[in-house]
Design an enzyme around this catalytic site. Structure first.
Site, PDB file in Angstrom:
ATOM      1  N   SER A 127       0.830  -1.207   0.000  1.00  0.00           N
ATOM      2  CA  SER A 127       0.000   0.000   0.000  1.00  0.00           C
ATOM      3  C   SER A 127       0.861   1.253   0.000  1.00  0.00           C
ATOM      4  O   SER A 127       1.959   1.272   0.576  1.00  0.00           O
ATOM      5  CB  SER A 127      -0.904  -0.002   1.246  1.00  0.00           C
ATOM      6  OG  SER A 127      -1.523   1.256   1.428  1.00  0.00           O
ATOM      7  N   TYR A 152      -2.397  -0.128   9.973  1.00  0.00           N
ATOM      8  CA  TYR A 152      -2.556  -0.732   8.643  1.00  0.00           C
ATOM      9  C   TYR A 152      -1.265  -0.590   7.844  1.00  0.00           C
ATOM     10  O   TYR A 152      -0.757  -1.556   7.258  1.00  0.00           O
ATOM     11  CB  TYR A 152      -3.713  -0.066   7.907  1.00  0.00           C
ATOM     12  CG  TYR A 152      -3.815  -0.458   6.455  1.00  0.00           C
ATOM     13  CD1 TYR A 152      -4.163  -1.758   6.093  1.00  0.00           C
ATOM     14  CD2 TYR A 152      -3.560   0.465   5.442  1.00  0.00           C
ATOM     15  CE1 TYR A 152      -4.250  -2.127   4.750  1.00  0.00           C
ATOM     16  CE2 TYR A 152      -3.651   0.107   4.106  1.00  0.00           C
ATOM     17  CZ  TYR A 152      -3.988  -1.185   3.769  1.00  0.00           C
ATOM     18  OH  TYR A 152      -4.068  -1.552   2.438  1.00  0.00           O
TER      19      TYR A 152
END
Length: 337
Positions: A127, A152
């Site tokens: 990501s 995350y």
């Protein structure tokens, strides 16, 4: 080619599986169909994939080692495209344990099973959030990613480190893709495009964080899928430019690669909202709010490394991509009324 796609009922997983099936690959799809968001949307995606004879679906949790081990032993995938994960920056503030289970334990299971089943190449989702506190734009794979600002992001950086370890120790070829704000038809209901479109059509105000002073490298789903498949097709190899005396984060002496995959055309949030308003022909009511914890103000992808590796650069204009999503959204939800 027999390819395992984890998260096959997800937004990116469904589109990736569909493209593989259309070109004739055999796809083994796995998903746990959890209720992080509307399960019926996931099932509708799966219904499309199940129309193909070369698709097999298995409902399972990637953190359940024995279940995934049985899957590998039965189907013997040649390659793995690992897209299953607990997604979302903001949700990691509410339920951090879900991220450790799926993104750390689950990824560990995938690595171990790829190793022991001699998988030819593991391609996995990272990501753009790994860049965290970095404000040097555009983000480059050569930059440090040592300052995550959400759990995350920390789990995604961990995935890259874990993958490198397996590439080094066991010569398992791995490639990580740092996705930049993926959007398009069949998108996730927790993403801005879906939330904004739904609210505007219902006459409700949209929440605009940081007073609208944000920029994102919005990347259309078809471009993401093209990148995933081209990368999967080209097995990772050691970097010729790696130097043990001055190691560069973008290189390795192991069969390990990591690439940005973004549109390289950062769009101000207010322009993105305008594209939605134009596609709907409705003016949005806006609720301006401060920045949320875990968010970053701007993202921008340097994709030169990706382009050099697979001769591809995402380029779908935001107005075109947003219009495609709005058209899908209206048709999909009107058909359910």
């Amino acid at each position: 080619m027999k390819i395992l796609v984890t998260g096959s009922a997800g937004f990116i997983g469904m589109h990736t599986s569909l493209q593989l099936l259309n070109r004739g690959d055999e796809v083994i799809g796995v998903d746990n169909l959890n209720d992080y968001y509307d399960v019926s949307l996931k099932k509708s995606r799966l219904d499309i994939l199940k129309e193909f004879k070369n698709f097999t679906f298995i409902k399972s949790n990637i953190e359940d080692f024995s279940s995934i081990q049985t899957l590998f032993e039965k189907h013997s995938p040649q390659k793995v495209i690992h897209l299953a994960a607990q997604a979302g920056v903001r949700y990691s503030l509410e339920n951090p344990h879900a991220y450790i289970k799926s993104n750390i334990q689950g990824f560990m299971n995938i690595l171990e099973l790829c190793r022991h089943n001699r998988v030819e190449h593991l391609t996995y989702a990272s990501s753009s959030s790994v860049y965290g506190g970095n404000k040097s734009l555009p983000f480059s794979e050569h930059h440090s990613v040592d300052h995550p600002v959400s759990l995350y992001a920390a789990t995604k950086k961990s995935n890259e480190l874990m993958a490198h370890t397996y590439s080094h120790l066991f010569s398992l070829p791995t490639t990580g893709l740092r996705f930049f704000t993926v959007y398009g038809p069949w998108g996730r209901p927790d993403m801005a495009l879906f939330l904004f479109t739904k609210a505007i059509l219902e006459g409700n105000p949209i929440d605009v964080f940081n007073e609208g002073n944000m920029t994102r490298d919005f990347t259309y789903i078809d471009d993401i899928v093209e990148g995933i498949i081209r990368v999967s097709d080209k097995t990772a190899i050691p970097s010729k430019s790696f130097s043990a005396e001055a190691p560069d984060p973008a290189t390795s002496n192991a069969p390990y690669r990591v690439f940005n995959i973004g549109n390289s055309q950062p769009t101000p949030l207010m322009d993105y909202i305008s594209a939605i308003e134009n596609a709907l022909n409705i003016q949005a009511k806006k609720n301006f709010l401060p920045m949320q914890l875990g968010d970053v103000q701007s993202t921008s992808a340097d994709t030169s490394e990706l382009n050099e590796w697979i001769n591809f650069k995402p380029n779908t204009p935001v107005n075109e991509g947003v219009a495609n999503f709005v058209n899908w959204y209206q048709n999909f939800y009107q058909s359910k009324q």
